[in-house]
Design a protein around this motif. Structure first.
Motif, PDB file in Angstrom:
ATOM      1  N   ARG A 196       0.724  -1.374   0.097  1.00 32.07           N
ATOM      2  CA  ARG A 196      -0.034  -0.221   0.121  1.00 32.07           C
ATOM      3  C   ARG A 196       0.748   1.091  -0.040  1.00 32.07           C
ATOM      4  NH1 ARG A 196      -3.448  -3.815   1.701  1.00 32.07           N
ATOM      5  NH2 ARG A 196      -5.688  -3.357   1.260  1.00 32.07           N
ATOM      6  N   LEU A 199      -0.310   4.650  -1.932  1.00 34.36           N
ATOM      7  CA  LEU A 199      -1.835   4.875  -2.163  1.00 34.36           C
ATOM      8  C   LEU A 199      -2.162   6.008  -1.101  1.00 34.36           C
ATOM      9  CD1 LEU A 199      -3.322   1.183  -1.842  1.00 34.36           C
ATOM     10  CD2 LEU A 199      -2.896   2.740  -3.869  1.00 34.36           C
ATOM     11  N   ASP A 200      -1.448   6.333  -0.041  1.00 31.94           N
ATOM     12  CA  ASP A 200      -1.855   7.342   1.032  1.00 31.94           C
ATOM     13  C   ASP A 200      -0.875   8.316   0.701  1.00 31.94           C
ATOM     14  OD1 ASP A 200      -2.408   8.998   3.301  1.00 31.94           O
ATOM     15  OD2 ASP A 200      -2.804   7.558   4.698  1.00 31.94           O
ATOM     16  N   GLU A 245      -8.147   1.694   5.118  1.00 30.74           N
ATOM     17  CA  GLU A 245      -7.717   0.468   4.247  1.00 30.74           C
ATOM     18  C   GLU A 245      -6.619   0.998   3.288  1.00 30.74           C
ATOM     19  OE1 GLU A 245      -7.679  -1.070   0.369  1.00 30.74           O
ATOM     20  OE2 GLU A 245      -9.144   0.409   0.754  1.00 30.74           O
ATOM     21  N   ASN A 246      -6.545   2.282   2.773  1.00 32.84           N
ATOM     22  CA  ASN A 246      -5.432   2.561   2.049  1.00 32.84           C
ATOM     23  C   ASN A 246      -4.219   2.965   2.862  1.00 32.84           C
ATOM     24  OD1 ASN A 246      -6.759   2.517  -0.280  1.00 32.84           O
ATOM     25  ND2 ASN A 246      -6.794   4.650  -0.787  1.00 32.84           N
ATOM     26  N   PRO A 273     -12.607   0.943   3.846  1.00 32.71           N
ATOM     27  CA  PRO A 273     -12.274   1.213   2.608  1.00 32.71           C
ATOM     28  C   PRO A 273     -11.871   2.319   1.995  1.00 32.71           C
ATOM     29  CG  PRO A 273     -13.973  -0.490   3.101  1.00 32.71           C
ATOM     30  CD  PRO A 273     -14.126   0.305   4.306  1.00 32.71           C
ATOM     31  N   GLU A 274     -10.553   2.749   1.483  1.00 31.67           N
ATOM     32  CA  GLU A 274     -10.227   3.696   0.779  1.00 31.67           C
ATOM     33  C   GLU A 274      -9.873   5.078   1.459  1.00 31.67           C
ATOM     34  OE1 GLU A 274     -12.778   5.135  -2.424  1.00 31.67           O
ATOM     35  OE2 GLU A 274     -13.395   2.850  -3.109  1.00 31.67           O
TER      36      GLU A 274
END
Length: 311
Positions: A196, A199-200, A245-246, A273-274
């Protein structure tokens, strides 16, 4: 799906954090005090306080703190909120928005210690200040059965570590705690740190690694006071963990929940999520932030009611 206004706020947060990265990676001569002040001002403007809540400066056990008071406080309810910032760049002013919403919804007075930070004051200074602040609240007459913890990122880990320190000292524990996006493992060895990363936009593994080195100042990242995933957590109060989740911290938050659960601590884990790191700051902008905060308040409400009844 993140709405456009939330995306703009997220971009603004990333820009505000830019000078922190420059300083950490040796590309800035600015003083940490100036960098922190600028960052706090930016976040305070981006995530403003709600109406009907007052803010005062106070002191808890020699630690400067922000006191957040809503119009209505029920049964002496009190929260100790431990702010994030990697133990390096955080500060209380950035949390006027989140803590004002928390205080209003929980009907509790909130104290936010402005604990010492690295590199001037490395590990374990923030832990010592959190313990001192809690002790001062008890000395002032606050009933631990009406007191709860919450915190985000580094402060989310401090929720667990501070409880451990109080347990070891034989001090009465708070009724419960909520750990938001906890930075629970400074080794960053969980799978999400690999799959991950990127993603963030707020937390990369590279950024977290240098924050950890700055904070630890030579101590091992596996020290249980630095990384509660490696700690003995038996006997702690109920804890809710909320993680996006990210986040690169996802696996370690799940590891923390498992460590707590296996130690027979009543534990709740929410994976959103996300969501990105500490999305709760976006309350009033992002529906998922509003809902996560409602869930946290409901968890603490239930714990306070149980503590009051002696359950």
């Amino acid at each position: 799906m993140i709405p456009e206004n939330a995306k703009k706020a997220l971009d603004a947060w990333v820009r505000a954090a830019g000078p922190i990265g420059e300083k950490l990676f040796g590309n800035s001569d600015a003083h940490w005090s100036d960098i922190r002040a600028s960052y706090m001002d930016a976040l305070d403007g981006q995530f403003p306080a709600v109406d009907g809540v007052t803010f005062e400066q106070t002191e808890l056990g020699g630690v400067s703190a922000m006191m957040v008071t809503p119009r209505e406080v029920v049964d002496g309810r009190t929260m100790l909120y431990l702010h994030g910032g990697g133990y390096v760049h955080g500060g209380v002013k950035a949390y006027r928005g989140l803590t004002s919403r928390y205080a209003q919804a929980l009907k509790a007075k909130i104290y936010v210690p402005d604990y010492r930070q690295a590199p001037e004051f490395p590990f374990p200074a923030p832990i010592e200040d959190a313990v001192s602040a809690y002790g001062a609240l008890l000395e002032s007459g606050v009933d631990p059965r009406s007191l709860v913890f919450s915190g985000d990122s580094a402060g989310g880990a401090l929720v667990v570590t501070t409880m451990r320190k109080l347990r070891d000292a034989g001090t009465a524990l708070p009724a419960a705690g909520v750990a938001i996006s906890p930075w629970a493992n400074l080794t960053h060895s969980g799978l999400s740190a690999t799959v991950r990363d990127g993603l963030d936009p707020l937390c990369s593994v590279q950024f977290l690694d240098i924050l950890a080195r700055t904070y630890l100042a030579g101590e091992l990242p596996t020290h249980p006071d630095a990384s509660p995933v490696f700690a003995d957590v038996h006997g702690l109060s109920p804890i809710l963990i909320q993680i996006g989740e990210n986040e690169v911290m996802l696996s370690d938050a799940i590891h923390l929940a498992a460590n707590l659960g296996e130690a027979r601590v009543r534990t709740s884990l929410e994976v959103w999520p996300e969501m990105f790191h500490v999305w709760h700051l976006f309350a009033g902008i992002l529906p998922q932030a509003d809902q996560a905060l409602r869930n946290a308040v409901r968890f603490l409400d239930d714990a306070l009611a149980a503590a009051a009844s002696g359950a």
